[in-house]
Write an enzyme that holds these catalytic residues in place. Structure first.
Site, PDB file in Angstrom:
ATOM      1  N   CYS A 248      35.801  42.359  44.099  1.00  0.00           N
ATOM      2  CA  CYS A 248      36.708  41.272  43.689  1.00  0.00           C
ATOM      3  C   CYS A 248      36.759  40.188  44.768  1.00  0.00           C
ATOM      4  CB  CYS A 248      38.088  41.834  43.427  1.00  0.00           C
ATOM      5  SG  CYS A 248      38.660  42.994  44.689  1.00  0.00           S
TER       6      CYS A 248
ATOM      7  N   HIS B 205      44.910  39.193  46.025  1.00  0.00           N
ATOM      8  CA  HIS B 205      44.447  38.835  47.374  1.00  0.00           C
ATOM      9  C   HIS B 205      44.707  37.352  47.585  1.00  0.00           C
ATOM     10  CE1 HIS B 205      42.098  42.559  47.362  1.00  0.00           C
ATOM     11  NE2 HIS B 205      41.366  42.136  46.362  1.00  0.00           N
TER      12      HIS B 205
END
Ligand code: NAD
Length: 341
Positions: free
Chosen positions: A142, A222
């Protein structure tokens, strides 16, 4: 041609890729491999997915739990053209050696595995052509996917000389209860650079990329901070224009009330997609700043979602269902409700 896709490992990524496959008109979900007879297995059956068990000894457990299975993973793999292996880190290597290679079965691997498992690491908008006709493809993690989308776009418009990216990583996924930290900020890893730079370089092969990462006590997303030096003097407006033309990049504004990953998550919920998934990089447009040849920006990455459309494009490239990257990206995006520029 309709490609029959098996999903091995029906967890965070596997169940999302299964859903995405079920949305394609050139692919068919052959079935999913479940390890535990839990609510996810039960709901997969309710959704009409064929569920197979990871080994025959487990059939009894599923039967006891009242979950109907179609057989073992070997039964499923016999009917599939490709396996998307979304098992926890490290298991796929064994699967490749013991199952996929002997059966001459094509496979897509995920970012927890090493580049060497496939030899081709993938982000559709950066290296779709390299993946055409490959037997094995690895969709990068990711974080790496998020980093590559931005650096590839900046490189195409301004020629990147070097990139420094600082990653604040979510500690774990929202459903997880055993991992931390819950009261600390962890340099992850302590040694510099982190693995993300070299991982991005498996795709952007000639680019100088350096990354540092910390792990923070949050599960939502994130956050990445970029400083990228390009070949010429650049204005923020040019960067904004370039990113507006980049697939799977969404420009958001703090003036709109989006000040954090919590705000981006709420925005994703308002979009009303399945599981509230945000497949795009969420870049704060008002964070984009320049100083001579230097570009700065912040972005948020929904770790559970951004690799999902990449898995679909990887399957399409593997079987050459579409030779043009942008055509595949558009097709995938349309099926998942993503606006492509
Ligand atoms: P996960 O733990 O959420 O899901 C893995 C699933 O596989 C679980 O349902 C587990 O029960 C099942 N499983 C365990 N052993 C198995 C076996 N032997 N055979 C079949 N199934 C088995 O993991 P995940 O987060 O979906 O990660 C899968 C891969 O995707 C990893 O390579 C990971 O690094 C990568 N990835 C994860 C994320 C993320 O944020 N979660 C993002 C991008 C990539």
């Amino acid at each position: 041609m309709t490609i029959k896709v098996a999903i091995n490992g029906y967890g965070t990524i596997g169940k999302r890729v299964a859903y995405a496959v079920s949305r394609q008109d050139d692919m068919k979900l052959a079935g999913v491999v479940k390890h535990s007879p839990d609510f996810e297995a039960r709901m997969a059956v309710e959704r009409g997915f064929d569920v197979y068990v990871s080994d025959s000894e487990r059939i009894i457990k599923f039967e006891k739990a009242g979950i109907k299975v179609k057989g073992t993973k070997e039964d499923l793999f016999g009917k599939a053209d490709v396996v998307v292996d979304a098992t926890p880190e490290g298991i796929a290597e064994e699967n490749k050696k013991k199952i996929y290679a002997p059966k001459k079965l094509n496979a897509i691997f995920e970012g927890g595995e090493e580049h060497s498992i496939a030899g081709t690491s993938f982000v559709a908008q950066a290296n779709y052509a390299e993946a055409l006709g490959q037997k094995y493809i690895r969709c990068v993690s990711c974080n790496t996917t998020g980093v590559v989308r931005i650096l590839n776009a900046l490189d195409k418009s301004f020629k990147v000389k070097r990139a420094n990216v600082f990653l604040a990583r979510r500690a774990t996924d929202p459903h997880e209860i055993k991992k931390g930290p819950i009261n600390a900020i962890v340099p992850d890893p302590v040694h510099v650079p982190s693995h993300h730079g070299p991982d991005a370089q498996t795709i952007l092969k000639d680019m100088k990329i350096s990354t540092m990462a910390i792990k923070v006590p949050t599960t939502l997303m994130h956050l990445h901070a970029f400083n990228v030096q390009v070949d010429k003097k650049v204005h923020a407006k040019d960067v904004i224009d370039a990113l507006k033309q980049t697939p799977r990049v969404l420009l958001l504004h703090s003036e709109d009330g989006i000040h954090s990953t919590a705000g981006v998550t709420e925005y994703a919920r308002e979009l009303g997609r399945y599981r509230n998934d945000l497949y795009e990089n969420a870049v704060w447009e008002d964070s984009i700043a320049t100083d001579g040849n230097d570009i700065y920006l912040y972005q948020a990455i929904h770790q559970e979602a951004d690799v999902v459309p990449e898995n679909i494009d990887a399957i399409r490239a593997m079987f050459q269902l579409e030779k043009d990257a942008m055509k595949s990206i558009r097709k995938t995006d349309k099926s998942l409700g993503i606006k492509t520029p």
